[in-house]
Design a protein around this motif. Sequence first.
Motif, mmCIF file in Angstrom:
data_model
loop_
_atom_site.group_PDB
_atom_site.id
_atom_site.type_symbol
_atom_site.label_atom_id
_atom_site.label_comp_id
_atom_site.label_asym_id
_atom_site.label_seq_id
_atom_site.Cartn_x
_atom_site.Cartn_y
_atom_site.Cartn_z
ATOM 1 N N LYS A 16 0.847 -1.178 -0.190
ATOM 2 C CA LYS A 16 -0.135 0.050 0.027
ATOM 3 C C LYS A 16 0.917 1.404 0.119
ATOM 4 N N LEU A 17 1.615 1.251 -0.928
ATOM 5 C CA LEU A 17 2.510 2.424 -0.825
ATOM 6 C C LEU A 17 1.910 3.479 -1.872
ATOM 7 N N ARG A 18 2.118 4.932 -1.231
ATOM 8 C CA ARG A 18 1.435 5.863 -2.066
ATOM 9 C C ARG A 18 2.486 6.662 -3.052
ATOM 10 N N MET A 63 7.258 2.591 -5.043
ATOM 11 C CA MET A 63 6.836 1.249 -5.808
ATOM 12 C C MET A 63 7.876 0.698 -6.774
ATOM 13 N N ALA A 64 8.335 1.798 -7.683
ATOM 14 C CA ALA A 64 9.164 1.321 -8.966
ATOM 15 C C ALA A 64 10.560 0.605 -8.079
ATOM 16 N N ARG A 65 10.910 1.146 -7.085
ATOM 17 C CA ARG A 65 12.152 0.596 -6.294
ATOM 18 C C ARG A 65 11.895 -0.701 -5.645
ATOM 19 N N GLU A 66 10.621 -0.819 -5.248
ATOM 20 C CA GLU A 66 10.158 -2.113 -4.470
ATOM 21 C C GLU A 66 10.426 -3.224 -5.776
ATOM 22 N N ILE A 67 9.884 -2.942 -6.818
ATOM 23 C CA ILE A 67 9.587 -4.128 -7.902
ATOM 24 C C ILE A 67 10.878 -4.238 -8.091
ATOM 25 N N ALA A 68 11.873 -3.202 -8.314
ATOM 26 C CA ALA A 68 13.375 -3.247 -8.946
ATOM 27 C C ALA A 68 14.120 -4.274 -7.888
ATOM 28 N N TYR A 69 13.789 -4.186 -6.391
ATOM 29 C CA TYR A 69 14.505 -4.682 -5.477
ATOM 30 C C TYR A 69 13.908 -6.390 -5.754
#
Length: 142
Positions: A25-27, A32-38
Amino acid sequence: MTEDTVTLEGLRAEWRDKFMTAPPKLRSRDLMAREIAYREQVAREGGLSRTMEQRLAKLAERFAEDEAYQPSQAPRIKAGSCFVKDWRGERHEVWVKEEGFNYRGRDFASLSQVAFAITGTKWNGPAFFGQRKAGLGKAERP
């Protein structure tokens, strides 16, 4: 990494497609892009070591108990200590000061700077002086 033009909703859809779970539930589009990349990097390269996960879990517990907790950055070497390094047949002594190091009458901010002064090449100072396991096999490179 995802494109800069993708919206937050687009990233959430990408998350659902790639990971088959509800997105966090990031705003923030950037987070969000960084989390996907990680997550993609972990899938490719592997995640944190078990030891690091345990250390982070202990830190999280400490922060949960005391929000003002300030972990130490690194073990502190006592002023007055001396590192001795034999390098290419020559003995080098480096003295630890309250702020930095002293080598042959010159002050240095880091062990890496001292290692450079000795060898003329860039080194990880703690590894060069045998203070890190990773450097033990490389300390005597030609």
